[in-house]
Design a protein around this motif. Structure first.
Motif, short mmCIF file in Angstrom:
data_model
loop_
_atom_site.label_atom_id
_atom_site.label_comp_id
_atom_site.label_asym_id
_atom_site.label_seq_id
_atom_site.Cartn_x
_atom_site.Cartn_y
_atom_site.Cartn_z
N GLY A 23 -19.37 -11.62 10.06
CA GLY A 23 -18.83 -12.13 8.71
C GLY A 23 -19.30 -11.26 7.38
N TYR A 61 -11.21 -16.99 15.29
CA TYR A 61 -11.62 -16.22 16.58
C TYR A 61 -12.47 -16.93 17.43
CZ TYR A 61 -14.74 -12.86 19.18
OH TYR A 61 -15.41 -12.30 20.05
N PRO A 104 -18.64 -21.91 12.93
CA PRO A 104 -18.74 -21.39 14.00
C PRO A 104 -19.90 -22.27 14.98
CG PRO A 104 -18.25 -19.27 12.87
CD PRO A 104 -18.72 -20.44 11.80
N SER A 155 -17.66 -9.49 19.00
CA SER A 155 -17.51 -10.71 18.14
C SER A 155 -17.89 -10.26 16.68
CB SER A 155 -18.29 -11.89 18.37
OG SER A 155 -17.89 -12.31 19.82
N ALA A 194 -20.43 -13.74 15.67
CA ALA A 194 -19.37 -14.14 14.88
C ALA A 194 -19.90 -14.54 13.37
CB ALA A 194 -18.60 -15.54 15.41
N SER A 197 -14.88 -10.17 14.04
CA SER A 197 -15.08 -11.34 12.72
C SER A 197 -15.54 -10.60 11.47
CB SER A 197 -16.65 -11.98 13.00
OG SER A 197 -16.15 -12.83 14.19
N ASN A 241 -13.67 -15.76 11.00
CA ASN A 241 -14.50 -16.08 12.30
C ASN A 241 -14.10 -17.27 12.92
OD1 ASN A 241 -15.88 -17.70 10.60
ND2 ASN A 241 -17.78 -16.37 10.60
#
Length: 443
Positions: free
Chosen positions: A390, A353, A174, A341, A386, A345, A350
């Motif tokens: 995770g 996204y 990301p 987020s 993000a 995520s 992620n």
């Protein structure tokens, strides 16, 4: 006519949703996303198939599709994959694992912390997926020698790989994607994210240590056996190691100075990789096998899928809707991006996204008339949400699934709920800390 080309004269409600291209683009995107979540088919195949449909059905032309691909992101990934694989061949990562184990004298609880820290550091300097591929097999071997449960070690390394990877431009996909689309530099990421990541690391490891310390014990004879290992025997090629460390150091230095050098990160990474290959006289056919081509095709397909949403004006509509929810307030927008987020995520990958959110935030900033400096907190909120999100579940990030896969190959099964009980609370803790940081530093 694409909606984005006539946005000043029409809006989505007036059109009444009659534009076939809008429905085609939205349907292809949602179907592709759904299939990616199901994980029944290879992600790269789904992404490229969806991208092809966008072109075949006229949502965007092939030329426009190619322009939507972030080639800087793909080049950076290829370069770092090549450098990391050559460095791995030297044996340095095995050396580090044994060295760390001996430094804590084989104490399982302290080993948990030290290997977690090592994972976090390497994830920031390399990337989190590569790091777990290197560290987890070594960790399982050490846990087997000490006859301790490896699950706590694996859980901690999943968490720390995602936390450590958040700190730098190259640590997590990301961040690479955000940098590629915004022009934020390597130093920008370190200056803005490293301070909060260090705080989150301390908080997370403190909680994990208190939770696991009494569960991890081993015999003195097993500790002695571990202490007898010679970490230097893990280094397979000292000459290769020296060359790799020199190039890796130069690449990281160039990343930090790339705005002064006027070079993109992809140029730096690829140049470093090629220089290392020339210096080591390695065969290209052998080295190029280290490149994760499915991942690169997955990224390329995603960029085109999101490009379809951009070309049809769907993201314009979503941006206006998002702005109305927060009233255009920068603080509320930043916190909403962080929280949404993180939650999404946790349950979704992620990468797709973030690929969707980047142009959406760009449109939000444009509609809110935010300057680049005022927009930066939105990017840091997206990166923190993000990447840290995770950690919420086992499917929240690629690194999580890779660790689970390695565990299965070694006769261990990490259950979704089992990880959720540890990962989700730790994720929430990190997001609460991040929210406080964003408010205090930027508002």
């Amino acid at each position: 006519m694409f909606l984005s080309e006539s946005w000043e004269h029409y809006d989505l409600e007036k059109l009444g949703g009659v534009s076939m291209l809008i429905w085609i683009a939205a349907s292809i995107f949602l179907l592709s996303y759904f299939l990616i979540i199901l994980e029944k088919f290879p992600r790269a195949v789904i992404a490229i198939s969806g991208a092809s449909l966008m072109i075949i059905l006229g949502v965007l032309t092939q030329d426009k599709a190619v322009k939507h691909i972030d080639w800087n992101t793909l080049g950076l990934l290829i370069g770092m994959m090549l450098i990391v694989d050559l460095t791995r061949r030297s044996g340095i990562f095995s050396f580090l694992a044994v060295w760390v184990s001996k430094k804590v004298k084989g104490n399982p609880a302290m080993l948990l912390i030290s290997l977690s820290l090592l994972t976090g550091i390497l994830s920031a300097l390399l990337d989190n997926v590569t790091t777990v591929l290197l560290i987890v097999p070594i960790t399982l071997s050490i846990a087997d020698e000490l006859e301790v449960d490896p699950i706590p070690f694996l859980f901690c390394q999943i968490l720390m790989s995602n936390i450590g990877g958040t700190a730098t431009l190259i640590g997590d996909p990301p961040n690479i994607m955000i940098a590629g689309q915004t022009g934020l530099s390597f130093l920008d990421f370190i200056i803005n994210l490293l301070p909060i990541i260090l705080i989150i690391i301390v908080a997370t490891l403190s909680v994990l240590y208190l939770f696991y310390r009494r569960k991890l014990t081993t015999g003195e004879d097993l500790k002695h056996k571990l202490m007898m290992q010679n970490e230097w025997e893990q280094i397979k090629d000292f000459s290769l190691l020296k060359k790799c460390l020199v190039i890796l150091g130069l690449v990281i230095l160039a990343f930090s100075l790339h705005s002064l050098l006027h070079l993109e990160t992809a140029t730096i990474a690829l140049s470093g990789a090629m220089l290392l290959m020339l210096w080591t006289h390695e065969e290209p056919e052998d080295i190029f096998l280290a490149v994760e081509w499915p991942t690169l095709f997955f990224f390329a397909g995603l960029f085109v899928l999101v490009g379809g949403l951009v070309e049809t004006g769907i993201l314009d509509y979503l941006a206006k809707g998002s702005m109305s929810l927060t009233g255009g307030n920068p603080l509320l927008t930043t916190l909403s991006i962080l929280i949404i987020s993180a939650l999404l995520s946790s349950f979704l990958d992620n990468i797709p996204y973030v690929a969707t959110m980047i142009p959406l935030i760009q449109k939000l900033a444009e509609l809110s008339h935010l300057t680049p400096a005022q927009t930066q907190p939105l990017w840091w909120a997206l990166a923190l949400g993000a990447c840290l999100g995770g950690n919420g579940t086992l499917v929240g990030a690629s690194a999580n699934l890779i660790v689970a896969g390695i565990a299965v190959k070694n006769g261990l099964k990490i259950r979704y709920i089992q990880f959720f009980k540890v990962g989700f609370p730790m994720m929430l803790l990190s997001i609460i800390i991040s929210a406080g940081y964003l408010v205090l530093r930027y508002y």
